[in-house]
Design a protein around this motif. Structure first.
Motif, PDB file in Angstrom:
ATOM      1  N   ARG A  50       8.404  -8.356 -38.302  1.00 33.67           N
ATOM      2  CA  ARG A  50       7.400  -7.425 -37.781  1.00 33.67           C
ATOM      3  C   ARG A  50       6.427  -6.924 -38.845  1.00 33.67           C
ATOM      4  NH1 ARG A  50      11.522  -3.757 -34.077  1.00 33.67           N
ATOM      5  NH2 ARG A  50      12.167  -5.440 -32.698  1.00 33.67           N
ATOM      6  N   LEU A  95      -0.138  -7.579 -33.527  1.00 34.61           N
ATOM      7  CA  LEU A  95      -0.119  -7.469 -32.061  1.00 34.61           C
ATOM      8  C   LEU A  95       0.100  -8.833 -31.413  1.00 34.61           C
ATOM      9  CD1 LEU A  95      -3.102  -4.994 -31.550  1.00 34.61           C
ATOM     10  CD2 LEU A  95      -0.691  -4.517 -31.080  1.00 34.61           C
ATOM     11  N   ARG A 143       3.646  -9.894 -31.853  1.00 35.26           N
ATOM     12  CA  ARG A 143       4.575  -9.101 -31.035  1.00 35.26           C
ATOM     13  C   ARG A 143       4.554  -9.587 -29.591  1.00 35.26           C
ATOM     14  NH1 ARG A 143       4.893  -2.481 -30.324  1.00 35.26           N
ATOM     15  NH2 ARG A 143       6.331  -2.548 -28.562  1.00 35.26           N
ATOM     16  N   GLU A 150       7.616 -11.270 -27.613  1.00 35.63           N
ATOM     17  CA  GLU A 150       8.130 -10.622 -26.396  1.00 35.63           C
ATOM     18  C   GLU A 150       7.990 -11.508 -25.160  1.00 35.63           C
ATOM     19  OE1 GLU A 150       7.172  -5.978 -27.708  1.00 35.63           O
ATOM     20  OE2 GLU A 150       5.883  -6.985 -26.282  1.00 35.63           O
ATOM     21  N   GLY A 166       0.636  -5.548 -18.674  1.00 34.81           N
ATOM     22  CA  GLY A 166       0.417  -4.172 -19.138  1.00 34.81           C
ATOM     23  C   GLY A 166       0.474  -4.087 -20.653  1.00 34.81           C
ATOM     24  N   ASN A 167       1.463  -4.781 -21.226  1.00 36.37           N
ATOM     25  CA  ASN A 167       1.581  -4.801 -22.678  1.00 36.37           C
ATOM     26  C   ASN A 167       0.338  -5.425 -23.300  1.00 36.37           C
ATOM     27  OD1 ASN A 167       4.104  -3.718 -22.414  1.00 36.37           O
ATOM     28  ND2 ASN A 167       5.203  -5.631 -22.752  1.00 36.37           N
ATOM     29  N   ALA A 207      -2.688  -3.081 -23.244  1.00 41.04           N
ATOM     30  CA  ALA A 207      -2.551  -2.028 -24.259  1.00 41.04           C
ATOM     31  C   ALA A 207      -2.834  -2.597 -25.648  1.00 41.04           C
ATOM     32  CB  ALA A 207      -1.149  -1.428 -24.196  1.00 41.04           C
ATOM     33  N   ALA A 208      -2.300  -3.789 -25.912  1.00 42.15           N
ATOM     34  CA  ALA A 208      -2.491  -4.414 -27.225  1.00 42.15           C
ATOM     35  C   ALA A 208      -3.952  -4.833 -27.404  1.00 42.15           C
ATOM     36  CB  ALA A 208      -1.563  -5.617 -27.374  1.00 42.15           C
ATOM     37  N   HIS A 242      -6.530  -3.532 -26.053  1.00 44.70           N
ATOM     38  CA  HIS A 242      -7.364  -2.352 -26.276  1.00 44.70           C
ATOM     39  C   HIS A 242      -7.286  -1.910 -27.732  1.00 44.70           C
ATOM     40  CE1 HIS A 242      -8.229   2.004 -26.456  1.00 44.70           C
ATOM     41  NE2 HIS A 242      -9.288   1.589 -25.790  1.00 44.70           N
ATOM     42  N   ARG A 243      -6.085  -1.989 -28.278  1.00 46.20           N
ATOM     43  CA  ARG A 243      -5.948  -1.622 -29.696  1.00 46.20           C
ATOM     44  C   ARG A 243      -6.733  -2.609 -30.565  1.00 46.20           C
ATOM     45  NH1 ARG A 243      -3.722   1.113 -33.696  1.00 46.20           N
ATOM     46  NH2 ARG A 243      -2.425   0.128 -35.277  1.00 46.20           N
ATOM     47  N   HIS A 290       5.774   1.278 -11.333  1.00 45.01           N
ATOM     48  CA  HIS A 290       6.983   1.252 -12.156  1.00 45.01           C
ATOM     49  C   HIS A 290       7.823   2.514 -11.956  1.00 45.01           C
ATOM     50  CE1 HIS A 290       6.086  -2.424 -14.499  1.00 45.01           C
ATOM     51  NE2 HIS A 290       4.880  -2.118 -14.104  1.00 45.01           N
ATOM     52  N   TYR A 324      -6.116   4.274 -22.345  1.00 51.71           N
ATOM     53  CA  TYR A 324      -6.803   3.687 -23.493  1.00 51.71           C
ATOM     54  C   TYR A 324      -7.316   4.769 -24.444  1.00 51.71           C
ATOM     55  CZ  TYR A 324      -6.122  -0.134 -20.379  1.00 51.71           C
ATOM     56  OH  TYR A 324      -5.510  -1.032 -19.549  1.00 51.71           O
ATOM     57  N   VAL A 325      -7.753   5.890 -23.876  1.00 45.92           N
ATOM     58  CA  VAL A 325      -8.152   7.014 -24.730  1.00 45.92           C
ATOM     59  C   VAL A 325      -6.948   7.475 -25.559  1.00 45.92           C
ATOM     60  CG1 VAL A 325      -8.894   9.420 -24.725  1.00 45.92           C
ATOM     61  CG2 VAL A 325      -9.985   7.783 -23.176  1.00 45.92           C
ATOM     62  N   LYS A 354       3.129   4.167 -16.555  1.00 45.74           N
ATOM     63  CA  LYS A 354       3.451   2.922 -17.239  1.00 45.74           C
ATOM     64  C   LYS A 354       2.388   2.527 -18.263  1.00 45.74           C
ATOM     65  CE  LYS A 354       5.918  -0.815 -17.866  1.00 45.74           C
ATOM     66  NZ  LYS A 354       5.007  -1.658 -18.610  1.00 45.74           N
ATOM     67  N   ASP A 376       2.789   2.036 -22.276  1.00 44.82           N
ATOM     68  CA  ASP A 376       2.420   0.776 -22.939  1.00 44.82           C
ATOM     69  C   ASP A 376       1.456   1.038 -24.093  1.00 44.82           C
ATOM     70  OD1 ASP A 376       3.956  -0.725 -21.242  1.00 44.82           O
ATOM     71  OD2 ASP A 376       2.301  -1.324 -19.941  1.00 44.82           O
ATOM     72  N   ALA A 377       0.451   1.873 -23.829  1.00 43.92           N
ATOM     73  CA  ALA A 377      -0.559   2.151 -24.858  1.00 43.92           C
ATOM     74  C   ALA A 377       0.096   2.779 -26.088  1.00 43.92           C
ATOM     75  CB  ALA A 377      -1.644   3.066 -24.302  1.00 43.92           C
ATOM     76  N   LYS A 388       3.195   2.493 -27.004  1.00 46.22           N
ATOM     77  CA  LYS A 388       4.057   1.482 -27.631  1.00 46.22           C
ATOM     78  C   LYS A 388       3.275   0.618 -28.622  1.00 46.22           C
ATOM     79  CE  LYS A 388       6.003  -1.434 -24.820  1.00 46.22           C
ATOM     80  NZ  LYS A 388       6.345  -1.965 -23.492  1.00 46.22           N
ATOM     81  N   TYR A 389       2.126   0.176 -28.197  1.00 42.86           N
ATOM     82  CA  TYR A 389       1.384  -0.782 -29.028  1.00 42.86           C
ATOM     83  C   TYR A 389       0.497  -0.117 -30.074  1.00 42.86           C
ATOM     84  CZ  TYR A 389       3.346  -4.539 -26.463  1.00 42.86           C
ATOM     85  OH  TYR A 389       4.263  -5.407 -25.949  1.00 42.86           O
ATOM     86  N   THR A 390       0.132   1.150 -29.884  1.00 46.71           N
ATOM     87  CA  THR A 390      -0.704   1.777 -30.906  1.00 46.71           C
ATOM     88  C   THR A 390       0.153   2.502 -31.941  1.00 46.71           C
ATOM     89  OG1 THR A 390      -0.983   3.643 -29.446  1.00 46.71           O
ATOM     90  CG2 THR A 390      -2.763   2.078 -29.529  1.00 46.71           C
ATOM     91  N   ILE A 402       5.841   1.194 -31.599  1.00 43.61           N
ATOM     92  CA  ILE A 402       7.264   1.415 -31.355  1.00 43.61           C
ATOM     93  C   ILE A 402       7.716   0.456 -30.260  1.00 43.61           C
ATOM     94  CG2 ILE A 402       7.317   3.785 -32.184  1.00 43.61           C
ATOM     95  CD1 ILE A 402       6.978   4.739 -29.347  1.00 43.61           C
ATOM     96  N   THR A 403       9.030   0.302 -30.141  1.00 44.57           N
ATOM     97  CA  THR A 403       9.556  -0.777 -29.309  1.00 44.57           C
ATOM     98  C   THR A 403       9.918  -0.293 -27.901  1.00 44.57           C
ATOM     99  OG1 THR A 403      11.846  -0.347 -29.917  1.00 44.57           O
ATOM    100  CG2 THR A 403      10.584  -1.813 -31.367  1.00 44.57           C
ATOM    101  N   GLU A 404      10.222  -1.265 -27.063  1.00 45.01           N
ATOM    102  CA  GLU A 404      10.700  -0.973 -25.708  1.00 45.01           C
ATOM    103  C   GLU A 404      11.984  -0.125 -25.794  1.00 45.01           C
ATOM    104  OE1 GLU A 404       8.879  -1.923 -23.087  1.00 45.01           O
ATOM    105  OE2 GLU A 404      10.296  -0.980 -21.707  1.00 45.01           O
TER     106      GLU A 404
END
Lengths: 249, 351
Positions: free
Chosen positions: A90, A201, A204, A208, A219-220, A223-224, A226-227, B43, B245-246, B279, B283-284, B286-288, B291-293
């Motif tokens: 990671r 990202l 990951r 996954e 969804g993941n 989110a990724a 967007h980052r 979810h 996203y914000v 949800k 997710d947001a 987690k990825y920013t 951190i993990t699930e």
């Protein structure tokens, strides 16, 4: 960083090199790999990390001398090794395993957590653990994703030894390099430019992908994504595209 | 250095009636495929709610005064249980509480919930009290900050924080997707924690509250807000679709500042106690934050089992973490809530 005895760590420009000074893995090496990960995450400006063996072999697996047959085996040692592997897997860097000579057991497990695997033609590979009465770590989790379940079963349960060309054919390694240094340099060039956040990202999501259903994965991904698109790298891409267009609509 | 306040106990409560997403769609004869799809993709499996009987047209028809009555009754039902479940394990009762703080955003009351709880549950007449109202889902940490400060300034005395939301008392039922998003998301729930700074508690496996960090995004002030509906004669909740996203863009900043202040790295944090906002929000984060699930297992689990409970949700996740029994002495944890402002609140814990 603490004093390293089992590893040699060097950094030149964007590239960090981690040389394994021992040909087997002991607990000290596991601790030092973790310390190197701390350094890479907290302080290093490097964007690429190359793992390589200092001697004739990349790594021949765990050092059985760490264990005492008259004492209960400490399962936590295995856990520490797996934690070090996950840290490497990671890292916010691109990771390269450059392998020569023997690549067995833990050595091959280490290669599996890297982003690209390159070996010299003399390299030999094996996961010998099962025939020695234990398990090849979380290669039990990762290997099938590289080679498919059927081949993974054979490699883990029959413990065959195979050469670098076979390893490429299996999908276990990416390339045989007749000059390992040149091969590593070519791999590094192929990765440039490295955008650490985006690389992390992408990796990951790929890691996954085997364990996530589509509804969660999308969804993941969003989110990724967007980052990613809020990082400077993508904004620079947009600016360049505009300039090349002459700034018009 | 003065004794840091600790979270000594947690209690939670929800309404008696549990509804799956399908139950709710059936109950109110929802035919819209888009709305049905929204409920299915939430979810969320089930929520505990105070739902009215459908009217002759199959839709809910509650007047504003009926909603306010429901809010009051629901807050009393859940508040009594959450407070009792928090205090009893410590051998305490309402009379032992020196400072009472209640967060609520689902109805405007005067006097507020602290006064109602004192009247009904037997708190002392000299109890200090503060109502934290209108701060939304993040309010639990906005309230915990002064609660921890009060506890630190009054060693040995008991501060009780109650986060109580009756989300089913605040909704607009129409065919809009915007309201369907809200109506498919929120659940009713109440949680309470007891906070005390007392050297005598050092042996307990109870986290010390080390510090806080806040982050507000003023340009996104309208991303979540109550809006008065002339048509329906009541407030509805507006939840902008860009909220995840914000939050995603900014979530790493308060976390980094919080950890930097204590010389910690993310890898030192064993436990993440995060608001079950939805949800996409999870997710947001987690990825920013990276951190993990596994780190968000209780956040996701609470969303699945209760929906978004507003200000008290993160304490439901905290309760699950405590009950799981995986926490060890010395572990660090980060609490994180997010909501209108738009704001992200964080707190650092150490067991």
């Amino acid at each position: 960083m603490q004093e390293l005895k089992t590893l040699r760590y060097t950094e030149e420009g964007q590239v960090a090199r981690v040389e394994l000074l021992r040909d087997t893995i002991n607990m000290r090496m596991v601790r030092e790999l973790t310390a190197v990960c701390d350094h890479l995450e907290d302080e290093s400006e490097a964007t690429i990390v190359v793992f390589t063996g200092a001697g004739d072999d990349f790594c021949r697996g765990i050092d059985f001398r760490d264990f005492r047959p008259d004492q209960p085996v400490d399962i936590h040692g295995f856990n520490k090794w797996e934690k070090a592997c996950v840290r490497i897997e990671r890292l916010p860097k691109v990771t390269v395993a450059a392998m020569q000579g023997e690549v067995r057991g833990g050595g091959l497990q280490l290669a599996l957590v890297c982003d690209v695997r390159i070996a010299s033609p003399d390299a030999v590979f094996q996961l010998p653990e099962v025939k020695s009465g234990f398990l090849p770590g979380m290669a039990t989790f990762r290997l099938a994703k590289y080679v498919g379940l059927g081949r993974a079963k054979r490699l883990i349960m029959q413990c065959p030894e195979f050469d670098a060309h076979k390893a490429v054919a299996l999908g276990l390694i990416d390339e045989v390099a007749y000059d390992l240094d040149e091969g590593v340099q070519a791999a590094i060039d192929n990765f440039l430019p490295v955008h650490p956040v985006v690389v992390q990202l992408a990796r990951r999501l790929l890691n996954e992908s085997y364990a996530t259903d589509f509804e969660n994965a999308i969804g993941n991904f969003l989110a990724a994504q967007h980052r990613a698109v809020t990082q400077t790298a993508f904004l620079e891409t947009l600016k360049r595209a505009r300039q090349e267009d002459g700034g018009g609509d | 250095m003065p004794e840091r306040p600790r979270i000594l106990s947690v209690g939670t409560a929800h309404p008696p009636d549990r509804y799956t997403q399908d139950d709710i769609l059936e109950r109110f004869h929802t035919d819209s495929p888009a709305v049905k799809a929204l409920y299915k993709a939430s979810h969320i499996h089930a929520r505990y709610l105070y739902l009215p009987e459908p009217g002759p047209d199959g839709r809910p028809h509650e007047t504003m005064s009926e909603l306010l009555h429901k809010h009051r009754q629901g807050a009393l039902y859940m508040g009594e249980r959450a407070i009792r479940r928090c205090l009893e394990p410590l051998g305490l009762g309402p009379r032992d509480v020196d400072y009472l703080v209640v967060t609520n955003s689902t109805a405007f009351m005067l006097p507020g919930l602290t006064a109602m709880f004192i009247r009904h549950f037997g708190f002392r007449e000299d109890v200090h009290r503060t109502d934290v109202v209108g701060m939304g889902c993040n309010a639990g940490l906005n309230a915990l900050n002064p609660v921890a400060g009060w506890a630190a300034a009054n060693p040995g005395r008991n501060a009780l924080m109650v986060c109580c939301e009756v989300n089913s008392a605040l909704y607009i039922d129409d065919d809009s997707i915007g309201n369907a998003v809200v109506n498919s998301l929120f659940g009713d729930g109440c949680s309470a924690i007891l906070v005390r700074a007392d050297p005598g508690d050092a042996e307990r496996l109870a986290p010390r509250i080390l510090g806080f960090n806040s982050h507000i995004i003023p340009e996104a002030w309208a991303a979540m807000h109550y809006r008065w509906s002339e048509e329906h004669g009541r407030f509805g909740f507006i939840l902008d679709r860009d909220v995840p996203y914000v939050l995603g863009t900014h979530a790493e900043f308060p976390v980094r500042r919080l950890l930097d202040a204590f010389g910690l790295k993310k890898r030192h944090i064993k436990h993440w106690i995060i608001h079950s906002g939805g949800k996409k929000v999870i997710d947001a984060i987690k990825y920013t934050v990276g951190i993990t699930e596994h780190d968000v297992r209780h956040t996701v689990g609470c969303l699945r089992d209760y929906g978004n409970l507003g200000s008290g949700a993160f304490l439901f996740a905290y309760e699950r973490l405590v009950r799981e029994g995986t926490v060890r002495r010395g572990d660090y944890g980060v609490m994180m809530t997010m909501g209108p402002g738009t704001t992200i609140e964080t707190a650092l814990l150490r067991w």
